[in-house]
Design a protein around this motif. Structure first.
Motif, PDB file in Angstrom:
ATOM      1  N   PRO A 123       0.826  -1.221   0.000  1.00  0.00           N
ATOM      2  CA  PRO A 123       0.000   0.000   0.000  1.00  0.00           C
ATOM      3  C   PRO A 123       0.857   1.266   0.000  1.00  0.00           C
ATOM      4  O   PRO A 123       0.537   2.232  -0.699  1.00  0.00           O
ATOM      5  N   PHE A 124       1.953   1.249   0.780  1.00  0.00           N
ATOM      6  CA  PHE A 124       2.849   2.414   0.819  1.00  0.00           C
ATOM      7  C   PHE A 124       3.455   2.669  -0.563  1.00  0.00           C
ATOM      8  O   PHE A 124       3.486   3.808  -1.044  1.00  0.00           O
ATOM      9  N   LEU A 125       3.927   1.607  -1.209  1.00  0.00           N
ATOM     10  CA  LEU A 125       4.503   1.764  -2.543  1.00  0.00           C
ATOM     11  C   LEU A 125       3.462   2.243  -3.546  1.00  0.00           C
ATOM     12  O   LEU A 125       3.776   2.996  -4.473  1.00  0.00           O
ATOM     13  N   ALA A 126       2.209   1.810  -3.376  1.00  0.00           N
ATOM     14  CA  ALA A 126       1.139   2.245  -4.282  1.00  0.00           C
ATOM     15  C   ALA A 126       0.962   3.763  -4.199  1.00  0.00           C
ATOM     16  O   ALA A 126       0.801   4.435  -5.229  1.00  0.00           O
ATOM     17  N   ILE A 127       1.000   4.295  -2.988  1.00  0.00           N
ATOM     18  CA  ILE A 127       0.871   5.744  -2.805  1.00  0.00           C
ATOM     19  C   ILE A 127       2.056   6.470  -3.426  1.00  0.00           C
ATOM     20  O   ILE A 127       1.908   7.481  -4.126  1.00  0.00           O
ATOM     21  N   LEU A 171      -7.172  -0.610   5.182  1.00  0.00           N
ATOM     22  CA  LEU A 171      -6.163   0.144   4.439  1.00  0.00           C
ATOM     23  C   LEU A 171      -6.802   1.143   3.481  1.00  0.00           C
ATOM     24  O   LEU A 171      -6.325   2.282   3.352  1.00  0.00           O
ATOM     25  N   MET A 172      -7.868   0.737   2.811  1.00  0.00           N
ATOM     26  CA  MET A 172      -8.533   1.649   1.883  1.00  0.00           C
ATOM     27  C   MET A 172      -9.155   2.827   2.619  1.00  0.00           C
ATOM     28  O   MET A 172      -9.088   3.969   2.148  1.00  0.00           O
ATOM     29  N   LEU A 193      -4.718   1.548  -7.939  1.00  0.00           N
ATOM     30  CA  LEU A 193      -3.384   1.051  -7.600  1.00  0.00           C
ATOM     31  C   LEU A 193      -3.292   0.766  -6.107  1.00  0.00           C
ATOM     32  O   LEU A 193      -2.662  -0.214  -5.692  1.00  0.00           O
ATOM     33  N   LEU A 194      -3.932   1.597  -5.294  1.00  0.00           N
ATOM     34  CA  LEU A 194      -3.954   1.355  -3.855  1.00  0.00           C
ATOM     35  C   LEU A 194      -4.720   0.073  -3.537  1.00  0.00           C
ATOM     36  O   LEU A 194      -4.302  -0.704  -2.662  1.00  0.00           O
TER      37      LEU A 194
END
Length: 324
Positions: free
Chosen positions: A84-88, A148-149, A104-105
């Motif tokens: 999730p961090f990498l998606a952001i 997370l979302m 992507l998130l």
């Protein structure tokens, strides 16, 4: 099935999967009308994917949590933190619009993909660890993915956390549990159909992806390249950071390879289906693209590491459970 036959079957799956998805996506892009109705059956396709996964699981896969808690805990936590961090980060890096960013998130917030187990086998990784990590991340996904979302999607994007959790229970948790129970009580019969289960899963993923591509045919013309690049970067970074995570904790090389695969490979079909249902058709694109990309990068990863020798220490530890 002999080890050689098993390896040949696994290789066919990992190479046939992206070919099938690519050809189907191209056809759906050129002739979208026949494929658009597939979007009405996303839940059915997701149920098929997860049910076939449940049928491949066994009770010992979950007993492994008690035997090897540390690598499994670290791997699952890392997956739900790193991706999730990498998606952001990637969404900001490429200045993705809100729909693609949330898609992507979603891709970064879903559990590991079932193809990761095949990739781990071909890459001479720790297959038992791979299966258990996929199983555990799938079981906790009805909690972790909506959480997370809700936390990370941003104030400009409305998130139906409760609806998302309930959908994941229906389409992920229950099918996996039912499949696992059937495996326990009908083990001999299930063993006979195991070879065809991956292909049923591939058909389910195809149903999700082809519908998403057809519904977004016009949008793909303008955003297709940036989506492909963003998904590739997100995926490759997941592999790199996942492998380094294993190295930091001094796991054996086989386990490090599995950490890279499990953290970098997401359940793309689930991500596309969930994003399309709870956000917009455009949000389904990262997951649809990932269904192709993740298997191509998986095949490349296998080619890069399969013939690399494991260290002596790793060979000794491969047959020994990683203790906490």
């Amino acid at each position: 099935m002999s080890k050689t036959e098993e390896g040949r079957s696994a290789a066919i799956i990992i190479y046939a999967f992206p070919t099938f998805i690519l050809l189907g996506a191209i056809i759906a892009f050129i002739f979208p009308e026949p494929f658009i109705p597939l979007t009405n059956y996303i839940n059915i396709f997701l149920t098929i994917i997860m049910f076939t996964m449940g049928l491949t699981l066994t009770v010992p896969d979950f007993q492994m949590v008690l035997k090897r808690p540390l690598p499994i805990l670290i791997g699952v936590v890392a997956q739900f933190v790193i991706m999730p961090f990498l998606a952001i980060v990637v969404a900001k890096m490429f200045n993705l619009n809100p729909a693609l960013a949330v898609g992507l998130l979603m891709l970064g917030s879903v559990p590991g993909g079932t193809s990761s187990n095949v990739i781990a086998f071909l890459a001479r990784g720790d297959v038992a660890l791979s299966v258990t990590m996929t199983s555990v991340s799938t079981i906790v996904s009805p909690i972790m993915t909506p959480f997370l979302m809700l936390m990370l999607a941003g104030t400009e994007t409305a998130v139906d956390g409760g609806g998302m959790a309930w959908t994941l229970v229906q389409t992920v948790l229950l099918p996996v549990i039912i499949g696992l129970v059937l495996r326990v009580f009908l083990n001999k019969w299930i063993d006979k159909i195991l070879p065809i289960l991956p292909y049923l899963s591939i058909l389910g993923i195809g149903g999700v992806v082809f519908g998403a591509v057809a519904a977004n045919a016009e949008r793909l013309v303008s955003v297709g390249l940036i989506v492909f690049v963003a998904v590739i970067v997100h995926n490759v970074l997941g592999y790199v950071v996942g492998y380094l995570t294993g190295r930091v904790f001094k796991f054996p090389e086989a386990a490090n390879r599995t950490m890279a695969i499990e953290i970098g490979t997401q359940s793309a079909g689930l991500a596309s289906g969930m994003a399309g249902r709870f956000f917009t058709p455009e949000a389904a694109l990262p997951g649809a693209v990932a269904a192709l990309v993740h298997n191509i990068t998986g095949a490349v990863y296998v080619g890069l590491v399969r013939n690399r020798p494991l260290t002596k220490a790793s060979r000794k530890k491969e047959s020994v459970a990683v203790s906490s």
